[in-house]
Design a protein around this motif. Structure first.
Motif, mmCIF file in Angstrom:
data_model
loop_
_atom_site.group_PDB
_atom_site.id
_atom_site.type_symbol
_atom_site.label_atom_id
_atom_site.label_comp_id
_atom_site.label_asym_id
_atom_site.label_seq_id
_atom_site.Cartn_x
_atom_site.Cartn_y
_atom_site.Cartn_z
ATOM 1 N N SER A 43 82.223 95.140 114.229
ATOM 2 C CA SER A 43 81.912 94.443 112.978
ATOM 3 C C SER A 43 83.111 93.629 112.498
ATOM 4 C CB SER A 43 81.481 95.439 111.894
ATOM 5 O OG SER A 43 82.543 96.332 111.566
ATOM 6 N N VAL A 53 78.568 90.167 104.982
ATOM 7 C CA VAL A 53 77.248 90.776 105.132
ATOM 8 C C VAL A 53 76.983 91.728 103.963
ATOM 9 C CG1 VAL A 53 75.721 92.106 106.620
ATOM 10 C CG2 VAL A 53 77.490 90.641 107.637
ATOM 11 N N VAL A 55 74.796 94.560 102.646
ATOM 12 C CA VAL A 55 73.917 95.590 103.205
ATOM 13 C C VAL A 55 73.223 96.315 102.056
ATOM 14 C CG1 VAL A 55 73.816 97.683 104.612
ATOM 15 C CG2 VAL A 55 75.462 95.881 105.178
ATOM 16 N N ASN A 56 71.893 96.298 102.075
ATOM 17 C CA ASN A 56 71.127 96.891 100.982
ATOM 18 C C ASN A 56 70.051 97.835 101.510
ATOM 19 O OD1 ASN A 56 72.221 95.285 98.634
ATOM 20 N ND2 ASN A 56 71.450 93.603 99.887
ATOM 21 N N PHE A 58 70.058 100.774 102.975
ATOM 22 C CA PHE A 58 70.281 101.736 104.053
ATOM 23 C C PHE A 58 70.801 103.084 103.540
ATOM 24 C CE2 PHE A 58 69.981 97.801 106.297
ATOM 25 C CZ PHE A 58 69.419 98.129 107.521
ATOM 26 N N GLU A 84 76.823 96.003 110.839
ATOM 27 C CA GLU A 84 77.317 96.373 109.509
ATOM 28 C C GLU A 84 76.445 97.439 108.843
ATOM 29 O OE1 GLU A 84 80.026 95.285 108.099
ATOM 30 O OE2 GLU A 84 80.544 93.387 109.084
ATOM 31 N N ALA A 85 75.225 97.603 109.343
ATOM 32 C CA ALA A 85 74.258 98.442 108.631
ATOM 33 C C ALA A 85 73.812 99.674 109.407
ATOM 34 C CB ALA A 85 73.021 97.604 108.282
ATOM 35 N N LYS A 87 73.012 103.039 111.060
ATOM 36 C CA LYS A 87 73.397 104.383 110.653
ATOM 37 C C LYS A 87 73.725 105.245 111.873
ATOM 38 C CE LYS A 87 71.008 106.226 107.175
ATOM 39 N NZ LYS A 87 71.867 106.113 105.995
ATOM 40 N N VAL A 177 63.053 96.195 108.269
ATOM 41 C CA VAL A 177 64.366 95.619 107.942
ATOM 42 C C VAL A 177 64.278 94.096 107.989
ATOM 43 C CG1 VAL A 177 66.795 95.437 108.622
ATOM 44 C CG2 VAL A 177 65.588 97.624 108.903
ATOM 45 N N ILE A 179 66.502 90.607 108.033
ATOM 46 C CA ILE A 179 67.787 89.929 108.190
ATOM 47 C C ILE A 179 67.616 88.508 107.676
ATOM 48 C CG2 ILE A 179 69.560 89.152 109.820
ATOM 49 C CD1 ILE A 179 68.619 91.406 111.701
ATOM 50 N N SER A 197 72.565 88.640 104.419
ATOM 51 C CA SER A 197 72.163 89.963 103.961
ATOM 52 C C SER A 197 71.231 90.633 104.962
ATOM 53 C CB SER A 197 71.496 89.897 102.581
ATOM 54 O OG SER A 197 70.238 89.283 102.673
ATOM 55 N N ILE A 198 71.273 91.944 104.954
ATOM 56 C CA ILE A 198 70.346 92.748 105.743
ATOM 57 C C ILE A 198 69.815 93.842 104.826
ATOM 58 C CG2 ILE A 198 72.299 94.090 106.691
ATOM 59 C CD1 ILE A 198 70.555 94.498 109.219
#
Length: 232
Positions: A43, A53, A55-56, A58, A84-85, A87, A177, A179, A197-198
């Motif tokens: 990343s 990025v 990230v929302n 997650f 970046e997102a 898990k 998801v 992107i 954003s993702i």
């Protein structure tokens, strides 16, 4: 010139970091965590390209049970946005041809990520069924781009039903998801930052998955993802 310097820095970073990352992943006993480690490492490339990025969603997804993450797929850079997102305990399903790419194929193998034959629906389903046997037992989530190929910034392509059939067979939920399309506007030759954003949407839990057909699930999930485009 800026683009050249950036790509040179990326190449140097990958070449220097790859051996150390390989050694770590070979000795790490928790194999389904390797992809998360690789994502955290690479990343850094987003910083080199001045890609910010957001990230929302997650952080609200439970890690106590596996899910199938499905996302829209616009270009090759999507993978670095996902980095970046993603898990811990998640692996990516990619097309079989990636196996032969230098470094990429080796990383896929070391991270426990999976390959399917996109050219053969029957082989694809058989591969996903084989994957599913170990996924639930190991509490491993999988990430799939169900369009099957990049839409190159145009309208989203129809979703292939394979991932949704497997979700029903496995008895697991689906996380849609989105992107943002801004990933296609990265200014490689400019110092101007690119905002991308993702977004992870509310999971379609296993009981709801069980009530719909695979075709209905594919259409419903695609609608959720598409309704958030464009996002910043």
């Amino acid at each position: 010139m800026i683009s050249f310097v950036r790509w040179l820095l990326v190449l140097l970073f990958i070449v220097l970091s790859f051996p150390f990352l390989c050694v770590y992943m070979l000795i790490n006993p928790i194999k389904n965590r390797n992809l998360h480690v690789a994502c955290r490492s690479y990343s850094v490339i987003n910083k080199i390209f001045s890609v910010r990025v957001a990230v929302n969603g997650f952080d609200t997804i439970s890690t106590a049970k596996p899910y199938i993450y499905v996302a829209n797929h616009q270009c090759n850079y999507d993978v670095l946005i996902v980095a970046e997102a993603l898990k811990p305990g998640t692996v990516i399903v990619g097309k079989k041809s990636l196996r032969w790419l230098p470094l990429v194929g080796q990383l896929y193998w070391l991270t426990g990520s999976l390959f399917i034959d996109r050219n053969s629906p029957r082989a694809s389903i058989q591969s996903l069924r084989k994957i599913s046997k170990s996924v639930v037992a190991d509490n491993t989530s999988i990430w799939i781009f169900p369009e099957g190929t990049r839409n190159k910034g145009g309208d989203m392509l129809p979703f292939k039903a394979g991932a949704f059939r497997i979700a029903k067979e496995m008895g697991v939920g689906i996380v849609p998801v989105t992107i943002s399309p801004a990933v296609g506007d990265i200014a490689y030759n400019s110092l101007r930052p690119t905002e991308v954003s993702i977004v992870a949407h509310q999971p379609i839990e296993a009981d709801e998955v069980a009530r719909m057909s695979a075709k209905e699930l594919a259409s419903y999930t695609r609608e959720i993802i598409n309704n958030m485009i464009p996002v910043i």
